[in-house]
Scaffold this motif. Structure first.
Motif, PDB file in Angstrom:
ATOM      1  N   ASN A  97       0.828  -1.206   0.000  1.00  0.00           N
ATOM      2  CA  ASN A  97       0.000   0.000   0.000  1.00  0.00           C
ATOM      3  C   ASN A  97       0.866   1.260   0.000  1.00  0.00           C
ATOM      4  O   ASN A  97       0.612   2.217  -0.747  1.00  0.00           O
ATOM      5  N   LEU A  98       1.897   1.251   0.841  1.00  0.00           N
ATOM      6  CA  LEU A  98       2.794   2.410   0.939  1.00  0.00           C
ATOM      7  C   LEU A  98       3.555   2.628  -0.361  1.00  0.00           C
ATOM      8  O   LEU A  98       3.604   3.742  -0.896  1.00  0.00           O
ATOM      9  N   VAL A  99       4.147   1.556  -0.895  1.00  0.00           N
ATOM     10  CA  VAL A  99       4.968   1.672  -2.100  1.00  0.00           C
ATOM     11  C   VAL A  99       4.134   2.115  -3.293  1.00  0.00           C
ATOM     12  O   VAL A  99       4.568   2.961  -4.091  1.00  0.00           O
TER      13      VAL A  99
ATOM     14  N   LEU B 279       0.906   7.064   3.737  1.00  0.00           N
ATOM     15  CA  LEU B 279       2.010   7.986   3.465  1.00  0.00           C
ATOM     16  C   LEU B 279       2.350   8.877   4.657  1.00  0.00           C
ATOM     17  O   LEU B 279       3.439   9.465   4.697  1.00  0.00           O
ATOM     18  N   ASN B 280       1.441   8.993   5.618  1.00  0.00           N
ATOM     19  CA  ASN B 280       1.767   9.744   6.832  1.00  0.00           C
ATOM     20  C   ASN B 280       2.470   8.884   7.875  1.00  0.00           C
ATOM     21  O   ASN B 280       2.765   9.357   8.977  1.00  0.00           O
ATOM     22  N   ASP B 281       2.726   7.614   7.542  1.00  0.00           N
ATOM     23  CA  ASP B 281       3.350   6.687   8.485  1.00  0.00           C
ATOM     24  C   ASP B 281       4.667   6.137   7.945  1.00  0.00           C
ATOM     25  O   ASP B 281       5.090   5.032   8.310  1.00  0.00           O
TER      26      ASP B 281
ATOM     27  N   ALA C  33      13.641   4.881  -7.644  1.00  0.00           N
ATOM     28  CA  ALA C  33      13.419   3.884  -8.703  1.00  0.00           C
ATOM     29  C   ALA C  33      13.360   2.448  -8.183  1.00  0.00           C
ATOM     30  O   ALA C  33      12.594   1.628  -8.706  1.00  0.00           O
ATOM     31  N   PRO C  34      14.120   2.068  -7.140  1.00  0.00           N
ATOM     32  CA  PRO C  34      14.040   0.675  -6.644  1.00  0.00           C
ATOM     33  C   PRO C  34      12.653   0.269  -6.168  1.00  0.00           C
ATOM     34  O   PRO C  34      12.364  -0.924  -6.064  1.00  0.00           O
ATOM     35  N   LEU C  35      11.800   1.243  -5.876  1.00  0.00           N
ATOM     36  CA  LEU C  35      10.462   0.902  -5.386  1.00  0.00           C
ATOM     37  C   LEU C  35       9.626   0.211  -6.459  1.00  0.00           C
ATOM     38  O   LEU C  35       8.656  -0.481  -6.132  1.00  0.00           O
ATOM     39  N   ARG C  36       9.983   0.383  -7.728  1.00  0.00           N
ATOM     40  CA  ARG C  36       9.271  -0.335  -8.798  1.00  0.00           C
ATOM     41  C   ARG C  36       9.496  -1.843  -8.640  1.00  0.00           C
ATOM     42  O   ARG C  36       8.560  -2.642  -8.753  1.00  0.00           O
ATOM     43  N   THR C  37      10.746  -2.197  -8.385  1.00  0.00           N
ATOM     44  CA  THR C  37      11.068  -3.611  -8.196  1.00  0.00           C
ATOM     45  C   THR C  37      10.412  -4.151  -6.933  1.00  0.00           C
ATOM     46  O   THR C  37       9.899  -5.284  -6.912  1.00  0.00           O
ATOM     47  N   VAL C  38      10.406  -3.352  -5.872  1.00  0.00           N
ATOM     48  CA  VAL C  38       9.772  -3.768  -4.619  1.00  0.00           C
ATOM     49  C   VAL C  38       8.290  -4.040  -4.837  1.00  0.00           C
ATOM     50  O   VAL C  38       7.740  -5.036  -4.359  1.00  0.00           O
TER      51      VAL C  38
END
Length: 485
Positions: free
Chosen positions: A103-105, A278-280, A161-166
């Motif tokens: 959810n965060l990513v 996003l606030n956490d 950019a690494p968040l795409r892979t995550v």
């Protein structure tokens, strides 16, 4: 020639008639035997009636959670589990960690997609070969309505950019498939700027038959047996390391004033969407993060199909009883699956998100979400199959409704019948409750128990108190139907 019998003569009457030339003594004996037979028959009837009543009493209480998509049904089910199935809840808590991380990513990647669209649209001010520093300023142009991005935003995009892979890794581990349009849940009412094609991300979902929680809890040895894949522990640790490394940049992009201006201009209200974390960032993007009860309740994982959950009450008014709670899909394409569950239903908890008075259906942008709730409520209320079923109405998302009203959104601009009533939470909830009550009264085949509660089911403490009241009321109605009260 024999005697002709009357066509009206009843053979059973002739059989039961007293014998001819019966003496007084014989008559007394016959009447006594008949009285004893009647007593035995009555006792058998009473026993059968008691057994039928016991079966009804011991039969699981069947409760349906109904409402449109994103009305809060799954969150309500999670509140039931939290309140009454603590051991099972604790066992499943860690499996929600990757859903919350996802959810965060996805929230951050959604913002990155919007930034890419701004850059592609010519709103990027720094030259490609210029030095990029955190001091580069972004600006908003009132004349053109464009948000001009700085080199800082390009740098943040590269770092994140690494968040795409995550995201892809988490989706594969959960067993996710592509689903409905994510941006539909983030856009403001008609009249707001439309969103570009790169922002129309599909919302993830799993099917109700998918055992993603069990898959998460497999041991390392089981993971090694499956083609030498990395163990779950290693995958979780790698994900946590990447998120922790990106935490500062995630905060920077979410708290950036230019990004907030861009979201506002596009009519995106991320704070009001399910699965908003996003606030956490500080708490979730850490290596030792463990989900709280509130995190699990707020987590968004769309499930297609019907979820069934059995609750055995060990305390409270319903102690000793078992409930079967069914969470059925609320999107228009899934509502046809509701009807088989109407049979022998004891109670319905209908969730109506009243904060959506200014929003449109994801499935059909022409239809107001509140109007869809009214139409759905009317269909349920008028169903003959549910004529004797008690109904509990949750006027849900009151927290979001109050936030909208405080921000100046006027109900009467979208619900003309609201008229000149004060634009506050008290009058709004009273008006909506009365409207639902009127629809039920006009369309119900017969009078039936009806209760209404104003709720924000993401608030676990307040919802637990509401469920306690609901539990007692539904149980009372169930016993009355079984003729035990």
């Amino acid at each position: 020639m024999g005697v002709k019998r009357s066509v009206d003569e009843d053979p059973l009457s002739r059989l039961l008639a007293p014998p001819p030339n019966e003496t007084a003594e014989e008559r007394e004996t016959r009447l006594q035997l008949e009285a004893e037979a009647r007593q035995i028959s009555d006792r058998i009837d009473e026993q059968l009636k008691a057994e039928r009543a016991a079966l009804k009493k011991n039969r699981p209480v069947k409760v349906l959670l109904l409402g449109q998509s994103e009305s809060g049904k799954s969150t309500t089910l999670k509140n039931f589990q939290l309140a009454y199935c603590q051991d099972e809840w604790e066992a499943e808590r860690t499996s929600w960690c990757m859903v919350i991380q996802l959810n965060l990513v996805r929230g951050i990647n959604f913002i990155l997609d919007m930034l890419s669209e701004e850059i592609a649209g010519g709103s990027y001010t720094a030259a490609p070969d210029s030095d990029v520093s955190d001091d580069d300023e972004a600006r908003f142009s009132p004349s053109t309505g464009n948000v001009h991005l700085s080199g800082k935003h390009r740098l943040l995009k590269l770092r994140l950019a690494p968040l795409r892979t995550v995201q892809r890794d988490l989706e594969l581990r959960i067993g996710i498939q592509a689903g409905a349009d994510l941006s539909d849940t983030m856009i403001s009412p008609p009249g707001s700027p439309t969103m570009g094609p790169t922002q129309r991300k599909h919302e993830f979902f799993v099917r109700s038959s998918t055992s993603w929680k069990q898959a998460h809890n497999r041991t390392s040895s089981e993971g090694a047996m499956l083609g030498g894949r990395r163990s779950k522990e290693i995958q979780m640790r790698e994900t946590a390391d990447i998120l922790a490394g990106c935490a500062d940049d995630m905060k920077a992009i979410w708290e950036d004033a230019t990004v907030r201006e861009m979201l506002l201009r596009k009519g995106v209200r991320m704070e009001t969407t399910p699965g908003f974390f996003l606030n956490d960032i500080d708490r979730i993007a850490s290596r030792d993060y463990e989900p709280s009860d509130n995190d699990v309740v707020r987590a968004r994982l769309r499930t297609l199909g019907v979820q069934e959950h059995k609750i055995k009450f060990t305390k409270g008014p319903a102690a000793g009883s078992e409930w079967c709670i069914y969470d059925v899909g609320g999107s228009r394409t899934q509502r046809i699956a509701w009807y088989p569950y109407f049979d022998d239903c004891d109670a319905i908890i209908f969730l109506a998100p009243i904060s959506c008075f200014d929003e449109r259906l994801a499935e059909d942008r022409r239809i107001n979400r509140l109007e869809d709730s009214f139409m759905l409520w009317k269909a349920v209320a008028s169903s003959k199959l549910l004529a004797k079923t008690s109904i509990v109405l949750f006027l849900n998302k009151c927290d979001l409704l109050e936030q909208k009203l405080l921000n100046g959104v006027r109900i009467r601009d979208y619900v003309h019948s609201y008229g000149d009533r004060p634009n506050d939470i008290e009058h709004a909830t009273k008006y909506f409750a009365q409207h639902f009550r009127d629809i039920l009264r006009k369309n119900s085949p017969e009078p039936r128990p009806f209760r209404v509660h104003t709720t924000s089911v993401v608030d676990t403490k307040a919802t637990a108190a509401t469920l306690s009241v609901v539990e007692e009321g539904i149980l009372r109605d169930h016993l009355q139907r079984a003729d035990l009260l």
